[in-house]
Write an enzyme that holds these catalytic residues in place. Structure first.
Site: not given
Ligand code: GLC
Ligand code: CA
Length: 600
Positions: A59, A61, A63, A67, A136, A243, A297, A371-372
């Site tokens: 990150d 910035n 928040d 990003d 993706d 995907d 995928e 990530h799954d």
């Protein structure tokens, strides 16, 4: 402080890797080649892919949300690791119901990630470092906030009505809505249909209700998608990860599915009637003639289906992500939400089936998590006492199988599952739905959280652990998802300082794979198929032979090389323990030990 810059080798590149080198190799070997690889050489076969989950990478910035400027800030880190391709999870404009897999506008960037300029900087920065970028491509569905869906839902005779799949309810049902048109389920639980008051019809969504499925039978939908793909390729990206691309064609008449399967309805939308036609058309319209990388995928793919999707004799894709080897520990529900046994012999058998099944007929992708899925060291290794050894063992498997290896962000430092203590820590829509269902079923809180800890997708989505600073150096603010409490011990800064870390082991394996064609193109032969503890195989290319021996347990089994495998000399190429002079004929393995030998 940018801890990614720490470590003695920061920013250093090495001479043997990168796609540029392999292209040169291709020129010199295209026609005659003593190994017989010849024209089958491809940069994407020789590449190591790094999967970057930008929301949790870095990150810039403050928040609390990763990003694109954060990715840019860490490009030298990727360069130092030595990867050739980055697969970037979705950064498109999205209301974020499924962490970006619900796209509102395919041609703009979600403000939390930055701007299109920021994207262009990342792309240029990667290319400066000879790293390619694969995006993706999420086209089975859009967000319900996409302009096409907003217009589609306005009226039954909207020009966009047929962009999605609308049906009348069955029977009179509650309040005249009728029951959903069939019994299909959403992958995230509950019915795959949502009733829309405005036109008194149901729309289909195989995922969240904010992810309506596109109607691929409509040629206009396909054309719009191909245009969009073309637009991104013209920008200079190097390919697509597609995907759930085997779900785009639904069986005619949308018949009821088998209610006892792990995903009700899936037999009617997995590689459905026109799936191959659509993928082949996409290839012809967009991809043919472009030197790009594609990986589809495919949650339901079998080897036979994969053969049909792959290669110039098939529909044209380069690789698929099948789910067979990551579904073996499902319990009685037939999906991730029940814990079953994991058997190494079965795992070997499935991987071997794919290794052999795509030999000459396609090309494998090699992955153990993304990530799954839960973290690989927690799932297939030991994230306690043998975290380091078992993370290295899994890396050894990843880089020595035949196929293109995909490293998931954080695995290169052995990141582990998250110890969930409270429901409020759960972020993922599919895990949140599971929690709600089980609370309604009267499960105990502790029982629910135990399953979540083992199976939630959140496990792989906690922030990248850069340092032992607060929030693991991921952000100066408060991270969108809790940081794994083990960040003080498990982080990049520490791993890059220690020569014998998981990080340096990954780097060593990446270098080895770049240096040795046998690891890329060599054939694969499983040894000792029934051994319950040891996974051993040979890779052979011309007169080069490599032996891989992996102990998947915390015990000390003895490995004996089958007598028919003859050799004169050996050289140890890599190992995760010190090895003194042992010869691979027969030896005792230490817990989670991995050795790779060259046989001469
Ligand atoms: C794929 C993605 C997953 C997403 C789903 C729906 O499986 O990897 O994260 O939830 O598709 O788009
Ligand atoms: Ca941010």
């Amino acid at each position: 402080m940018d801890s990614g810059e720490l470590g003695g080798d920061s920013g250093e590149t090495n001479g043997t890797r990168r796609t540029g080198d392999s292209t040169e190799a291709m020129d010199s070997t295209e026609t005659a080649d003593s190994t017989g690889i010849g024209p089958k050489r491809e940069w994407w076969k020789e590449a190591v892919v790094y999967q970057l989950y930008p929301r949790s990478f870095y990150d810039a910035n403050g928040d609390g949300f990763g990003d694109l400027p954060g990715v840019e800030a860490k490009l030298d880190y990727l360069d130092a690791l030595g990867v050739d391709v980055v697969w970037l999870n979705p950064v498109y404009d999205s209301p974020d119901a499924d962490h970006g897999y619900d796209i509102r506008d395919y041609r703009s960037i979600m403000p939390e990630y930055g701007t299109m300029d920021d994207f262009d900087h990342v792309l240029a920065g990667l290319h400066d470092r000879e790293i390619k970028l694969v995006m993706d491509l999420v086209v089975n569905h859009t967000s319900d906030e996409h302009e096409w869906f907003r217009k589609s839902r306005q009226s039954r005779d909207s020009d966009y009505r047929d962009f999605y799949i609308w049906r009348e309810g069955r029977g009179d049902g509650p309040g005249g809505k009728g029951e959903p048109p069939n019994n299909w389920e959403s992958a995230f639980g509950g019915p795959a249909w949502t009733y829309d008051e405005r036109t008194a019809r149901y729309y289909l969504h195989l995922f969240d209700e904010k992810q309506p499925d596109l109607n691929w039978d409509n040629p206009e939908v396909r054309e719009r998608i191909y245009d969009m793909m073309d637009w991104w390729l013209e920008k200079g990206i190097d390919g697509f990860r597609m995907d759930v691309i085997d779900l785009i064609s639904k069986a005619e008449g949308l018949p009821d599915g088998d209610a006892d399967s792990g995903w009700t309805g899936s037999e009617h939308f997995t590689s459905g009637p026109r799936a191959h036609e659509f993928v082949a058309e996409m290839y012809e319209e967009v991809l043919a003639g472009r030197d790009v990388m594609t990986v589809g995928e495919m949650p339901g793919a079998t080897v036979e289906e994969a053969q049909r999707y792959l290669g110039p004799d098939g529909d044209g894709l380069n690789m698929v992500f099948h789910f067979e080897h990551v579904s073996l520990d499902y319990g009685e529900t037939g999906n991730r939400w029940s814990i079953g046994e994991w058997d190494l012999a079965e795992f070997k058998q499935v991987l071997t089936k794919w290794q052999n099944g795509l030999e000459g007929e396609g090309w494998n992708s090699v992955y153990l998590g993304n990530h799954d899925w839960p973290r690989i060291v927690s799932r297939f290794g030991d994230d306690g006492l043998y975290r380091i050894e078992s993370a290295k063992l899994l890396a050894t498997l990843l880089f020595t199988l035949r196929g293109t290896p995909y490293v998931y962000q954080g695995d290169e430092i052995g990141m582990t599952n998250f110890p969930f203590e409270r429901e409020a820590q759960v972020r993922d829509v599919s895990a949140r739905n599971f929690v709600e269902r089980k609370k309604a079923d009267g499960w105990e809180r502790a029982e629910i959280l135990e399953v979540v800890t083992m199976r939630s997708r959140d496990n792989a989505r906690t922030p990248m652990q850069w340092s032992d600073d607060e929030y693991a150096g991921f952000t100066d603010g408060e991270s969108w998802i809790p940081v794994n409490p083990n960040y003080e011990a498990v982080n990049v800064a520490d791993a890059r300082h220690k020569d014998d870390s998981i990080w340096h082991y990954y780097r060593e394996l990446i270098d080895l794979r770049h240096a040795r064609d046998v690891l890329v193109y060599g054939s694969y032969d499983l040894l000792l198929p029934d051994d319950p503890d040891v996974y051993a195989f040979l890779r052979t290319l011309g007169d080069e032979r490599v032996l891989v021996v992996l102990n998947f347990r915390d015990g000390t089994p003895t490995f004996s090389l089958p007598a028919e495998v003859a050799f004169d000399g050996t050289e140890l190429l890599v190992s995760n323990y010190p090895v003194d002079g042992a010869k691979p004929r027969s030896f005792e393995l230490r817990p989670y030990e991995a050795r790779v030998y060259e046989l001469e």
